[in-house]
Structures are given as C-alpha cells and as structure tokens.
Design a protein around this motif. Structure first.
Motif, mmCIF file in Angstrom:
data_model
loop_
_atom_site.group_PDB
_atom_site.id
_atom_site.type_symbol
_atom_site.label_atom_id
_atom_site.label_comp_id
_atom_site.label_asym_id
_atom_site.label_seq_id
_atom_site.Cartn_x
_atom_site.Cartn_y
_atom_site.Cartn_z
ATOM 1 N N ASN A 160 0.823 -1.204 0.000
ATOM 2 C CA ASN A 160 0.000 0.000 0.000
ATOM 3 C C ASN A 160 0.859 1.257 0.000
ATOM 4 N N GLN A 198 -1.520 -3.101 -7.203
ATOM 5 C CA GLN A 198 -2.556 -4.127 -7.092
ATOM 6 C C GLN A 198 -2.556 -5.017 -8.330
ATOM 7 N N GLY A 222 -13.468 -7.442 -4.463
ATOM 8 C CA GLY A 222 -13.344 -6.273 -5.313
ATOM 9 C C GLY A 222 -13.388 -4.970 -4.557
ATOM 10 N N THR A 223 -13.154 -3.903 -5.301
ATOM 11 C CA THR A 223 -13.205 -2.540 -4.777
ATOM 12 C C THR A 223 -14.213 -1.744 -5.580
ATOM 13 N N GLN A 227 -15.501 1.739 -1.085
ATOM 14 C CA GLN A 227 -14.149 1.463 -0.602
ATOM 15 C C GLN A 227 -13.167 2.511 -1.133
ATOM 16 N N ALA A 228 -13.341 2.917 -2.399
ATOM 17 C CA ALA A 228 -12.447 3.926 -2.977
ATOM 18 C C ALA A 228 -12.566 5.254 -2.239
ATOM 19 N N ILE A 231 -10.610 5.190 0.921
ATOM 20 C CA ILE A 231 -9.172 5.311 0.700
ATOM 21 C C ILE A 231 -8.774 6.760 0.448
ATOM 22 N N LEU A 258 -10.519 3.666 -9.693
ATOM 23 C CA LEU A 258 -11.155 2.403 -10.054
ATOM 24 C C LEU A 258 -10.928 2.057 -11.524
ATOM 25 N N SER A 261 -7.559 0.748 -11.729
ATOM 26 C CA SER A 261 -7.519 -0.599 -11.140
ATOM 27 C C SER A 261 -8.027 -1.647 -12.123
ATOM 28 N N GLY A 282 -20.587 -6.754 -7.207
ATOM 29 C CA GLY A 282 -20.556 -5.749 -6.144
ATOM 30 C C GLY A 282 -21.915 -5.558 -5.501
ATOM 31 N N VAL A 293 -16.348 -0.956 -10.722
ATOM 32 C CA VAL A 293 -15.959 -1.915 -9.686
ATOM 33 C C VAL A 293 -14.828 -2.756 -10.263
ATOM 34 N N SER A 294 -13.794 -2.947 -9.471
ATOM 35 C CA SER A 294 -12.668 -3.764 -9.931
ATOM 36 C C SER A 294 -12.483 -4.963 -8.994
#
Length: 449
Positions: A160, A198, A222-223, A227-228, A231, A258, A261, A282, A293-294
């Motif tokens: 990270n 990632q 996934g993200t 979630q993004a 972060i 995203l 990603s 998701g 979404v990734s």
C-alpha cells in the motif's frame, strides 16, 4: 452421413469418460476439511508432500492444495477466528436473509436495528463474515458437482503506497502548489501507482492459476466506490486542512482510481487466458457502467461478471447492475458451508458468482473441448431473458442451468450457435415460485458479501 456418425461416436466416447473441472477459489481461505468439500479438493500431483521443497519448481513450496498469498505460505485458513461465531451472529445472518426476502417478523427487524447500532458487534460480524467467506463460496461452486476439484488461493495482500501519497501531498502543500495541481499531479499519480501495485499482485495470482491449469476461477472480491472513497477521503482532507472535501472531488478521484484498477487488474485474466474468471459484480446497488468496480469491470473474452437475483424476476436490492454486469444468479440467503462442518445462509453477489462458476464447471464436464470464451457464451446465451432485466444486465437474464447443460452436450455434435439455438427451443424457462415481497429498511444492512 459418415461424418455425422463419426461425430456421434466421438460424443458418445466423450460422455462415457469422467472429466472433473478444476475451480480456483480466490478468496479469504477455504476449510478444505469441511464435509461439504470431501473428495473435491484439488491436490498437486507433484508437490504433494510437506517437505519444505518446491518439487514442481513453480516458486511455491508445498502448495499441495493451493497457496496463501496473504502470508506467502501454504496455510489456507486460520482457524483462530472460530471463536467469533455465536448465537447472535447466526441469528443476524438468518434474519438478514429473511429481510431481503420480505419474510422477517417485526421482532426480528427491531432486533437487527438494535444490533447494527452496536459497533463492536458489527465489527465482529464483518470479521467473521470475511473469515467464513472463502469456505462458503467454495461450497457453492462445488455443490451438485461430484467431479469438481477446488484449488484454494487465499486473498492476496497489496503493498500500500498510501503513505507515499500522503508524503507527496504534504510536500506539495509546503511548496504552496495550487490545489488543482496537487490533485492532478500528486494524488492522481499516487492512486495510479496504487492501482498498478494491485495489478502486479493480481497478475501473480493469474500466473499461479495458469500454472496449475485451472479451468475456472472465482473471485468474489473487489473494490467499489464506497471502498475507494474511504481510501481517498483522508488524503484529500490534508489539502483542505481537515475540512470535509467536496463530494464531486472525491467522486472524480474514486472513479479515476477504479478505472486504473480495472486496467491493471486485468492481468489476472490476461495471465491465464485458458481460464474462465467469474467476478462478483458488487453490493452497492449501483450502476457499474457509471461507478466502476474492480475486478468486476474487467471485460475480456475469458471473464464474466455476475449480479445477484432475488427469485427469478427481481434483482436483489443490494446488487450492482449495468451493461458491464453480464448475468444474474441466485444471491439471497444462500445456505452453504462455513468452517467446522457448519452451515449458514449468506447474501451477496459473492454468493451469485460461485453459482455461475459451478455452472461453468458442469458445462465443461459435459463438453471438455469448450474454451473459456465458449463457456462464457453458453452461460450468457442460455439465460432466462426477462423484461425486468433489460438494460439492467448485458444478457437481460438469469442463468438457466438445465439449458446451459443441454447446449453444452449438444455442442458435442453441433456448432455452438446451433447447440444454443436448440437448447432455447427444447428447455423452458424456470418458473418463478410465488411472488416475493421485499421489506423497506430504514438502515443500511451490514455484512453483505
């Protein structure tokens, strides 16, 4: 006539042989000793003993049943989290399923409302859910398929670089650089680097899956935007010196992250072109065409994205949708295995995804000559098309297992197009069993996977 007879003979010979498709479960770890997975655990034919040696020379010592990329070892699950399971946790998940299906009592609804205010309980609930997630998913994928072989790929860590982004932002602020400059050149560059790191990890997993020649890989992870935002918001707060940043700025940066990603994480599928990757769409209830979404938005010939249905005519209220979601599958109150030979109903696109992974394995067992792209085509082209799903998912439908299997078997002696057409003529849509009513919730339901 002679050619047709040869084709028929080939089909008969193929159907007389037992082919077991392999499924990689890329998740939080699997209880490979669970009774529901008995006889269905993949075993490395070469590196098959604990001797601290890399017998198959693939870079992973003693990867007998899979690999833990989280700890860089062969420990596939950590049973220390068993103590998180109690009566309240079980009650919550069962009521959650009832709420999503519109059958919960007023007493149960009030109990859940009270429990979601308890942050300690919610934290424990989410931790428990993550712990049992991989086992639950694996058992769904293997259900009804005695030939299935499950390979465990424990969830990967990501190096990270957020601290580096923070350091660069502070440095830019000290130099009195304009806000727009900091956003465009520092934060966006840092987020691109995070996405790239990632992608490297995902690519490593793809190479591992390819090395073991997995037919199917399920990734219920996934993200998404939520979630993004989590972060990005603390980083942007640095610029505004602690003040709440604008929603527009956070959204712009989240979408940038995203999209980056999705591009970088595509290496997971690019590095294993012969494997069909099944991704959960998701659980934000949002449009993946607008809010990426990734890895669900990875669009390659060997990927398929799955949303969750409620019954046969509704998209589950939590499920993401859009033209970047390919099909729907059952994802509400799915009873499946959790560690220690226990069972629990969980809900989410994470449950819908392995349903499709398991279907793909069964389709391949019917016709082992199908490649990943052809598996994807059969699953998408044999759905029950519903008016309710038009413009909601790419196929406009929910998977139909019997029709997909019919098409696979028919493709032994016909072209894929002809086999699918025949399956649509022969196999009827699956009937909805009664009308499902949903219940309005005045709070966000935690622990959806």
């Amino acid at each position: 006539m002679k050619v047709k007879a040869c084709a028929l003979l080939t089909a008969m010979l193929a159907s007389s042989v037992s082919f077991g498709s392999t499924i990689a479960i890329i998740d939080s770890g699997v209880d490979i000793q669970h009774e529901a997975l008995a006889g269905k655990i993949w075993t490395n034919s070469i590196d098959n003993t604990i001797n601290r040696r890399d017998d198959d020379k693939n870079g992973y010592k003693d990867d007998i049943n899979g690999w833990n990329f989280f700890g860089n070892n062969a420990r596939l699950i950590n049973y220390k989290h068993n103590d998180l399971f109690n009566d309240d946790v079980e009650r919550f998940f069962r009521i959650q399923g009832d709420l999503l299906q519109g059958t919960a009592s007023e007493e149960d609804l009030n109990w859940v409302k009270e429990m979601v205010q308890d942050q300690e309980f919610v934290g424990s609930l989410n931790k428990f859910g993550a712990y049992v997630h991989g086992t639950h998913v694996a058992a769904i994928a293997a259900k009804g398929n005695d030939l299935a072989e499950i390979l465990t790929v424990r969830l990967i860590p990501v190096e990270n670089p957020l601290q580096e982004i923070r350091k660069n932002v502070i440095s830019a602020m000290k130099e009195n650089k304009p806000l727009n400059n900091i956003v465009k050149t520092v934060i966006k560059a840092g987020l691109s680097k995070l996405a790239e790191s990632q992608g490297l990890s995902f690519g490593t997993v793809g190479s591992y899956v390819h090395g073991h020649k997995m037919d199917i890989a399920n990734a219920s992870l996934g993200t998404g935007m939520m979630q993004a935002r989590m972060i990005i918001t603390p980083i942007v707060k640095l610029i505004s010196r602690g003040e709440e940043p604008s929603a527009e700025l956070i959204e712009e940066l989240a979408i940038h992250f995203l999209n980056e990603s999705v591009k970088s994480q595509g290496d997971i599928a690019r590095n294993a072109p012969e494997t069909l990757f099944v991704f959960a769409a998701g659980n934000d209830g949002s449009n993946n065409d607008i809010y990426p979404v990734s890895p669900a938005n990875i669009k390659l010939a060997n990927t398929i994205s799955v949303g969750a249905s409620l019954g046969r005519t509704q998209i589950a209220r939590f499920s993401n949708f859009g033209m970047k979601v390919d099909v729907l599958a059952p994802g509400v109150a799915i009873e499946s295995a959790i560690p220690n030979d226990l069972y629990l109903p969980l809900s989410g696109t994470s449950q819908a995804s392995p349903y499709v992974a398991g279907l793909a394995a069964k389709v391949l067992d019917e016709n082992p000559s199908l490649n990943a792209a052809e598996l994807r085509t059969i699953i998408m082209e044999t759905v029950d098309v519903k008016a309710e799903f038009k413009d909601k998912v790419k196929s406009s439908g929910i998977v139909n297992t019997d029709r997909a299997l019919f098409a696979a078997k028919a493709s032994l002696t016909s072209s894929l197009i002809e086999a699918i057409a025949e399956s649509r003529n022969i196999v009827a849509d699956i009937a909805e069993e009664g009308q499902i009513k949903t219940q309005n919730l005045s709070f966000k339901m935690p622990a959806l996977f």
